[in-house]
Design an enzyme around this catalytic site. Structure first.
Site, PDB file in Angstrom:
ATOM      1  N   GLY A   1       0.847  -1.187   0.000  1.00 45.99           N
ATOM      2  CA  GLY A   1       0.000   0.000   0.000  1.00 45.99           C
ATOM      3  C   GLY A   1       0.881   1.234   0.000  1.00 45.99           C
ATOM      4  O   GLY A   1       2.028   1.188   0.462  1.00 45.99           O
TER       5      GLY A   1
ATOM      6  N   GLN B   1       2.888  10.032   1.465  1.00 47.43           N
ATOM      7  CA  GLN B   1       4.192   9.358   1.529  1.00 47.43           C
ATOM      8  C   GLN B   1       5.099   9.705   0.356  1.00 47.43           C
ATOM      9  O   GLN B   1       6.296   9.408   0.397  1.00 47.43           O
ATOM     10  CB  GLN B   1       4.010   7.835   1.569  1.00 47.43           C
ATOM     11  CG  GLN B   1       3.353   7.355   2.853  1.00 47.43           C
ATOM     12  CD  GLN B   1       3.256   5.850   2.858  1.00 47.43           C
ATOM     13  OE1 GLN B   1       2.342   5.277   2.304  1.00 47.43           O
ATOM     14  NE2 GLN B   1       4.230   5.194   3.468  1.00 47.43           N
TER      15      GLN B   1
ATOM     16  N   CYS C   1       5.702   0.112   7.631  1.00 52.09           N
ATOM     17  CA  CYS C   1       5.339   1.247   6.792  1.00 52.09           C
ATOM     18  C   CYS C   1       6.566   1.653   5.979  1.00 52.09           C
ATOM     19  O   CYS C   1       7.662   1.733   6.524  1.00 52.09           O
ATOM     20  CB  CYS C   1       4.890   2.402   7.686  1.00 52.09           C
ATOM     21  SG  CYS C   1       4.416   3.870   6.768  1.00 52.09           S
ATOM     22  N   LEU C   2       6.372   1.910   4.688  1.00 50.90           N
ATOM     23  CA  LEU C   2       7.516   2.286   3.838  1.00 50.90           C
ATOM     24  C   LEU C   2       8.167   3.583   4.315  1.00 50.90           C
ATOM     25  O   LEU C   2       9.348   3.819   4.037  1.00 50.90           O
ATOM     26  CB  LEU C   2       7.078   2.418   2.376  1.00 50.90           C
ATOM     27  CG  LEU C   2       6.616   1.116   1.697  1.00 50.90           C
ATOM     28  CD1 LEU C   2       6.116   1.402   0.289  1.00 50.90           C
ATOM     29  CD2 LEU C   2       7.723   0.072   1.666  1.00 50.90           C
TER      30      LEU C   2
ATOM     31  N   HIS D   1      -4.647   1.085   7.332  1.00 50.70           N
ATOM     32  CA  HIS D   1      -3.311   1.685   7.481  1.00 50.70           C
ATOM     33  C   HIS D   1      -3.126   2.843   6.484  1.00 50.70           C
ATOM     34  O   HIS D   1      -2.665   3.932   6.859  1.00 50.70           O
ATOM     35  CB  HIS D   1      -2.241   0.607   7.262  1.00 50.70           C
ATOM     36  CG  HIS D   1      -0.832   1.111   7.305  1.00 50.70           C
ATOM     37  ND1 HIS D   1       0.042   0.812   8.331  1.00 50.70           N
ATOM     38  CD2 HIS D   1      -0.140   1.912   6.445  1.00 50.70           C
ATOM     39  CE1 HIS D   1       1.201   1.412   8.096  1.00 50.70           C
ATOM     40  NE2 HIS D   1       1.127   2.081   6.955  1.00 50.70           N
ATOM     41  N   GLU D   2      -3.517   2.621   5.227  1.00 50.55           N
ATOM     42  CA  GLU D   2      -3.344   3.667   4.204  1.00 50.55           C
ATOM     43  C   GLU D   2      -4.306   4.831   4.443  1.00 50.55           C
ATOM     44  O   GLU D   2      -3.947   5.996   4.242  1.00 50.55           O
ATOM     45  CB  GLU D   2      -3.543   3.094   2.793  1.00 50.55           C
ATOM     46  CG  GLU D   2      -2.563   2.000   2.407  1.00 50.55           C
ATOM     47  CD  GLU D   2      -1.107   2.352   2.681  1.00 50.55           C
ATOM     48  OE1 GLU D   2      -0.721   3.517   2.514  1.00 50.55           O
ATOM     49  OE2 GLU D   2      -0.361   1.442   3.084  1.00 50.55           O
TER      50      GLU D   2
ATOM     51  N   HIS E   1      -2.982   7.274   6.728  1.00 52.33           N
ATOM     52  CA  HIS E   1      -2.017   8.200   6.116  1.00 52.33           C
ATOM     53  C   HIS E   1      -2.700   9.459   5.576  1.00 52.33           C
ATOM     54  O   HIS E   1      -2.177  10.561   5.722  1.00 52.33           O
ATOM     55  CB  HIS E   1      -1.260   7.531   4.964  1.00 52.33           C
ATOM     56  CG  HIS E   1      -0.071   6.734   5.399  1.00 52.33           C
ATOM     57  ND1 HIS E   1       1.000   7.288   6.073  1.00 52.33           N
ATOM     58  CD2 HIS E   1       0.235   5.424   5.240  1.00 52.33           C
ATOM     59  CE1 HIS E   1       1.896   6.341   6.308  1.00 52.33           C
ATOM     60  NE2 HIS E   1       1.463   5.208   5.819  1.00 52.33           N
TER      61      HIS E   1
END
Ligand code: NI
Length: 194
Positions: free
Chosen positions: A45, A50, A103-104, A145-146, A149
């Protein structure tokens, strides 16, 4: 085009994303670039904040989960790929479920996060069709999660204060770029680093 992923500590990650207009300039190209960026970083994701854009857009591609053929839940999402524009979670429901998230934007840190296992969400897809759908299991988890963001929330914000204090030094080092990462990132204290 692969875009640098913004690291922990950048204020864009704490900002609530703006609604997107249908004629948003370069939207389709941005979505393509986000998929390319996410694949390169081996993520499932990625949300627009991000990559430094404070707008209500995120993408999901859960197919890497499907490579685990021992897990029937993972198999369920093996072809789940979607674009979420101006998403609104209408309801989180079901059972609380503990799952280890990463998380990236926060490389090397993985922690257990408790969330409900089902959601109902309304959003536009990339062809601007309005959709309302329910998701459960891994799909719900990735979306939650996304979605966080685009609300300016990180998974570390869900951790207990003691746990967060324990991670503080590591998070600080990440924001300074003192972390081993094999994809392109942008650290708040630095310029783009490969
Ligand atoms: Ni994330």
């Amino acid at each position: 085009m692969i875009l640098p992923i913004v690291a922990y500590g950048d204020p864009v990650l704490k900002r609530r994303g703006e609604e997107i207009e249908q004629d948003h300039e370069g939207l389709q190209e941005l979505i393509d670039n986000m998929f390319e960026t996410m694949r390169e970083a081996q993520g499932v994701g990625l949300a627009a904040p991000q990559i430094g854009q404070s707008i209500r857009l995120f993408i999901v591609d859960a197919s890497p989960f499907g490579e685990d053929d021992e897990d029937p839940e993972a198999q369920k999402v093996s072809d789940f790929k979607e674009v979420f524009i101006n998403a609104e979670i209408i309801e989180n429901f079901g059972e609380p479920w503990v799952f280890q998230e990463g998380c990236l934007s926060i490389p090397t840190i993985r922690e257990d996060v408790t969330r409900e296992d089902k959601i109902k969400i309304r959003y536009y897809d990339r062809e601007w069709n309005l959709k309302e759908a329910e998701f459960d299991g891994y799909a719900a988890r990735i979306i939650q999660h996304e979605y966080d963001h685009i609300e300016g929330i990180l998974f570390t914000d869900h951790l207990k204060p003691l746990k967060k204090r324990f991670l503080k030094k590591k998070l600080n080092e990440i924001s300074k770029g003192n972390v081993d990462v094999n994809y392109r990132m942008k650290f708040p204290a630095q310029k783009v680093r490969r």
